[in-house]
Write a protein that holds these residues in place. Structure first.
Motif, PDB file in Angstrom:
ATOM      1  N   TRP A 118       0.842  -1.188   0.000  1.00 37.29           N
ATOM      2  CA  TRP A 118       0.000   0.000   0.000  1.00 37.29           C
ATOM      3  C   TRP A 118       0.886   1.250   0.000  1.00 37.29           C
ATOM      4  O   TRP A 118       1.912   1.295   0.668  1.00 37.29           O
ATOM      5  N   SER A 119       0.474   2.237  -0.757  1.00 38.78           N
ATOM      6  CA  SER A 119       1.205   3.509  -0.774  1.00 38.78           C
ATOM      7  C   SER A 119       0.965   4.248   0.537  1.00 38.78           C
ATOM      8  O   SER A 119       0.075   3.903   1.324  1.00 38.78           O
ATOM      9  N   GLY A 120       1.770   5.291   0.731  1.00 38.76           N
ATOM     10  CA  GLY A 120       1.578   6.131   1.900  1.00 38.76           C
ATOM     11  C   GLY A 120       2.016   5.484   3.196  1.00 38.76           C
ATOM     12  O   GLY A 120       2.712   4.469   3.221  1.00 38.76           O
ATOM     13  N   GLU A 121       1.588   6.084   4.311  1.00 38.96           N
ATOM     14  CA  GLU A 121       1.947   5.613   5.639  1.00 38.96           C
ATOM     15  C   GLU A 121       0.700   5.123   6.359  1.00 38.96           C
ATOM     16  O   GLU A 121      -0.417   5.552   6.082  1.00 38.96           O
ATOM     17  N   GLU A 122       0.922   4.210   7.277  1.00 42.49           N
ATOM     18  CA  GLU A 122      -0.206   3.689   8.038  1.00 42.49           C
ATOM     19  C   GLU A 122      -0.839   4.810   8.854  1.00 42.49           C
ATOM     20  O   GLU A 122      -0.160   5.497   9.617  1.00 42.49           O
ATOM     21  N   PRO A 123      -2.146   5.024   8.697  1.00 43.77           N
ATOM     22  CA  PRO A 123      -2.786   6.141   9.393  1.00 43.77           C
ATOM     23  C   PRO A 123      -3.054   5.806  10.864  1.00 43.77           C
ATOM     24  O   PRO A 123      -3.136   4.641  11.257  1.00 43.77           O
ATOM     25  N   LEU A 124      -3.197   6.869  11.631  1.00 40.97           N
ATOM     26  CA  LEU A 124      -3.485   6.730  13.056  1.00 40.97           C
ATOM     27  C   LEU A 124      -4.420   7.858  13.450  1.00 40.97           C
ATOM     28  O   LEU A 124      -4.209   9.016  13.076  1.00 40.97           O
ATOM     29  N   CYS A 125      -5.456   7.520  14.151  1.00 41.93           N
ATOM     30  CA  CYS A 125      -6.393   8.531  14.627  1.00 41.93           C
ATOM     31  C   CYS A 125      -6.021   8.898  16.063  1.00 41.93           C
ATOM     32  O   CYS A 125      -6.188   8.081  16.983  1.00 41.93           O
ATOM     33  N   GLN A 126      -5.478  10.099  16.215  1.00 39.70           N
ATOM     34  CA  GLN A 126      -5.092  10.581  17.542  1.00 39.70           C
ATOM     35  C   GLN A 126      -6.150  11.543  18.055  1.00 39.70           C
ATOM     36  O   GLN A 126      -6.702  12.353  17.298  1.00 39.70           O
ATOM     37  N   ARG A 127      -6.413  11.408  19.334  1.00 44.83           N
ATOM     38  CA  ARG A 127      -7.403  12.319  19.937  1.00 44.83           C
ATOM     39  C   ARG A 127      -6.881  13.746  19.821  1.00 44.83           C
ATOM     40  O   ARG A 127      -5.727  14.028  20.115  1.00 44.83           O
ATOM     41  N   SER A 128      -7.761  14.642  19.352  1.00 47.15           N
ATOM     42  CA  SER A 128      -7.383  16.053  19.183  1.00 47.15           C
ATOM     43  C   SER A 128      -7.082  16.658  20.543  1.00 47.15           C
ATOM     44  O   SER A 128      -7.672  16.280  21.565  1.00 47.15           O
ATOM     45  N   GLN A 129      -6.147  17.602  20.569  1.00 43.92           N
ATOM     46  CA  GLN A 129      -5.778  18.289  21.797  1.00 43.92           C
ATOM     47  C   GLN A 129      -5.831  19.797  21.600  1.00 43.92           C
ATOM     48  O   GLN A 129      -5.569  20.302  20.493  1.00 43.92           O
ATOM     49  N   CYS A 130      -6.170  20.466  22.660  1.00 45.56           N
ATOM     50  CA  CYS A 130      -6.151  21.926  22.651  1.00 45.56           C
ATOM     51  C   CYS A 130      -4.912  22.408  23.402  1.00 45.56           C
ATOM     52  O   CYS A 130      -4.285  21.637  24.143  1.00 45.56           O
ATOM     53  N   THR A 131      -4.578  23.671  23.220  1.00 47.00           N
ATOM     54  CA  THR A 131      -3.470  24.251  23.972  1.00 47.00           C
ATOM     55  C   THR A 131      -3.803  24.213  25.457  1.00 47.00           C
ATOM     56  O   THR A 131      -4.917  24.585  25.857  1.00 47.00           O
ATOM     57  N   PRO A 132      -2.907  23.695  26.278  1.00 42.09           N
ATOM     58  CA  PRO A 132      -3.226  23.600  27.707  1.00 42.09           C
ATOM     59  C   PRO A 132      -3.626  24.965  28.283  1.00 42.09           C
ATOM     60  O   PRO A 132      -3.017  26.000  27.978  1.00 42.09           O
ATOM     61  N   LEU A 133      -4.684  24.942  29.086  1.00 43.40           N
ATOM     62  CA  LEU A 133      -5.165  26.176  29.743  1.00 43.40           C
ATOM     63  C   LEU A 133      -4.407  26.406  31.045  1.00 43.40           C
ATOM     64  O   LEU A 133      -4.061  25.451  31.763  1.00 43.40           O
ATOM     65  N   LEU A 134      -4.158  27.677  31.329  1.00 49.07           N
ATOM     66  CA  LEU A 134      -3.491  28.037  32.586  1.00 49.07           C
ATOM     67  C   LEU A 134      -4.538  28.382  33.641  1.00 49.07           C
ATOM     68  O   LEU A 134      -5.666  28.800  33.323  1.00 49.07           O
ATOM     69  N   ASN A 135      -4.140  28.171  34.857  1.00 44.38           N
ATOM     70  CA  ASN A 135      -5.026  28.630  35.946  1.00 44.38           C
ATOM     71  C   ASN A 135      -5.145  30.147  35.870  1.00 44.38           C
ATOM     72  O   ASN A 135      -4.146  30.847  35.646  1.00 44.38           O
ATOM     73  N   PRO A 136      -6.350  30.679  36.042  1.00 44.86           N
ATOM     74  CA  PRO A 136      -6.450  32.154  36.076  1.00 44.86           C
ATOM     75  C   PRO A 136      -5.692  32.687  37.296  1.00 44.86           C
ATOM     76  O   PRO A 136      -5.574  32.009  38.321  1.00 44.86           O
ATOM     77  N   LEU A 137      -5.145  33.890  37.123  1.00 44.82           N
ATOM     78  CA  LEU A 137      -4.437  34.513  38.237  1.00 44.82           C
ATOM     79  C   LEU A 137      -5.399  34.660  39.406  1.00 44.82           C
ATOM     80  O   LEU A 137      -6.512  35.150  39.249  1.00 44.82           O
TER      81      LEU A 137
END
Length: 534
Positions: free
Chosen positions: A314-333
């Motif tokens: 098969w052409s290409g690379e073996e696909p992988l479904c990774q759970r999407s991530q958001c930029t980590p949130l900081l604690n509010p001051l």
């Protein structure tokens, strides 16, 4: 002479008047009769009479032993001894080496001897000899020489090896060089007649027969169907070969291996990735295309589509479904947060403030499938700031003392310059914006700071956060304002992106918050593009 006295040699007249003895007379002398020898003849000149000479001759093949002539003497005796005729002998003959001799009468006169050689030998000299009257054999003693055939020449593309050269009974074997086969007898023997058995063989190049193309494929041969030619089978696009890919013409005149077949190419069955699905248009046959998609909240890493190639992979690379991530949130001051699943897609974060602070903004935010958080960054607002103690020369005027939201302005005497921000605001964090200015007799300074930060995948979330903290530590000592220090930030990866301009933030607090709010861009590192953009 020639006569002999017969009677008394002398006589005496006796008293009786008679002569004594006998009357004497001279009688002609004769010798006793002699006979001719056996196997001979005798001729006498006067028979047996005195003076007769007898000549003796032997028959042919006999040799006279004794005097050839005898004479009758006055005494009436023959001279010499009686001769004899003895059979002539030539002496014994010897068999030649590697041969034999056969004589009719041994070595006697007239005997004929025949010479023969053993098989494989030839007679050199007389093949027969006769015992002569002279007592000598005719001819010379023959010899037996080994029979030799004419030397054999090697045929083209062959060599010949003989056990004893070209001598009698030598066995010669013909061997063709590699790639040729012998036509004719491979063995010849030197016979007793000096000729080789059989006919001269020759070497013919080995061929294995022309190979035919295979269905859905073709064949390419290095040297047609000749010995050692290698033929390679190749299948048409979309088909793979089963069996020997190459065959070689062997010494036996046959091809190595067996005829291969071209089967339609099939790739191994593909399975959809976890948390994803897959759709193929021709199952797993050649040129079949499979498209892969991921479930909600999952991002595809690898090829979105794969095709079954002619080589069965098969052409290409073996696909992988990774759970999407958001930029980590900081604690509010002056606050804290609690997230159900960290920074993964679907995670819900709730915010709360410390005692003495009130929430401003969304108290919950959710990480979406697109990698962003819903809502805006919440703030924990303090009700007042610490009172300021300006220098005596500095005049301060505040809109609402030191309460949150109060704006304070500062002025200096006419002979002094204000160093620092002309105003400060009590923010919801309980901190005054900017720093407390001072009055100094010095020039008024202005500066613009522009930060270019790397937001590519090579940096990573942790290092990106460190870069933002580094920018904040550089900005913090400066007085931020339109007439003081202004700050702008540009983030780059595949392309540059301006996070905010010089004019956007005119106080330190909002500037620091803006730096905190910069999201990690991600992508390839293209530093040159960012520099050219500036």
């Amino acid at each position: 002479m020639g006569y002999m006295l017969r009677g008394s040699k002398s006589r005496t007249c006796g008293a009786d008047q008679k002569w004594s003895g006998e009357a004497a007379e001279c009688v002609a002398v004769q010798c006793e009769a002699i006979h001719e020898p056996e196997y001979g003849t005798m001729i006498c000149s006067k028979n047996r009479n005195f003076g007769s000479i007898c000549t003796i001759n032997c028959d042919s093949g006999y040799d006279l032993i004794g005097p050839r002539q005898r004479a009758c003497g006055a005494e009436g005796r023959w001279s010499g001894l009686p001769p004899t005729c003895e059979l002539i002998h030539c002496g014994p003959t010897t068999s030649p080496q590697h041969g034999n001799v056969t004589c009719s009468m041994f070595d006697q006169f007239g005997s004929q001897c025949q010479y023969e050689c053993n098989e494989g030998y030839k007679l050199v000299g007389s093949n027969s000899r006769v015992c002569q009257e002279s007592g000598a054999w005719t001819g010379i003693q023959p010899v037996c020489e080994l029979v030799q055939c004419r030397p054999l020449a090697s045929p083209e593309n062959a060599f010949v090896a003989c056990s004893s050269g070209n001598d009698y009974n030598s066995r010669c074997r013909y061997v063709c060089t590699v790639g040729f086969e012998l036509v004719g007898s491979d063995n010849r023997v030197c016979q007793s007649n000096g000729r080789w058995t059989g006919d001269r063989p020759y070497c013919e190049q080995i061929t294995c027969g022309v190979l035919s193309d295979i269905p859905r494929g073709r064949i390419v041969c290095a040297d047609e169907d000749r010995y050692n030619s290698e033929c390679t089978y190749k299948c048409n696009s979309g088909f793979s070969i089963y069996g020997s890919t190459t065959r070689r013409c062997l010494e036996t005149g046959k091809w190595s291996g067996s005829v291969p077949e071209c089967h339609r190419v099939s790739c191994p069955a593909l399975l959809p990735p976890d948390h994803g699905s897959m759709k193929c248009n021709q199952e797993s046959h050649h040129n079949s295309t499979c498209s892969i998609t991921c479930d909600t909240c999952f991002t595809l890493v690898g090829s979105t589509a794969r095709r079954c190639r002619a080589d069965g992979l098969w052409s290409g690379e073996e696909p992988l479904c990774q759970r999407s991530q958001c930029t980590p949130l900081l604690n509010p001051l002056n606050g804290k947060k609690h997230c159900s699943m960290g920074d993964e897609c679907g995670s819900e974060c709730s915010f709360s403030c410390l005692p003495g602070f009130s929430m401003s903004g969304n108290n919950t935010r959710e990480c979406t499938a697109e990698g962003g958080w819903t809502g805006t960054t919440p703030k924990c607002i303090r009700e007042s700031c610490i009172p300021m103690n300006p220098d005596p020369e500095l005049t301060m005027s505040c809109s609402d003392e030191n309460k949150v939201g109060s704006n304070c302005t500062f002025t200096c005497p006419p002979d002094q310059n204000l160093i620092g921000s002309k105003w400060r605001e009590c923010t919801s964090t309980g901190q005054w914006t900017n720093t407390l200015p001072v009055c100094r007799q010095c020039s008024h300074l202005k500066s613009d700071l522009v930060f270019i930060i790397d937001g590519s995948w090579s940096v990573g979330n942790v290092n990106f956060r460190k870069a933002k903290d580094f920018m904040k530590s550089l900005v913090n000592p400066f007085e931020i304002g339109w007439d003081y220090t202004r700050v702008s930030v540009l983030q780059y990866s595949d392309d540059p992106r301006i996070e905010f301009y010089l004019k956007d933030y005119q106080d330190k607090t909002t500037l620091l918050n803006a730096i905190d709010a910069i999201t990690y861009k991600g992508g390839n590192t293209r530093t040159g593009e960012a520099i050219r953009y500036m």
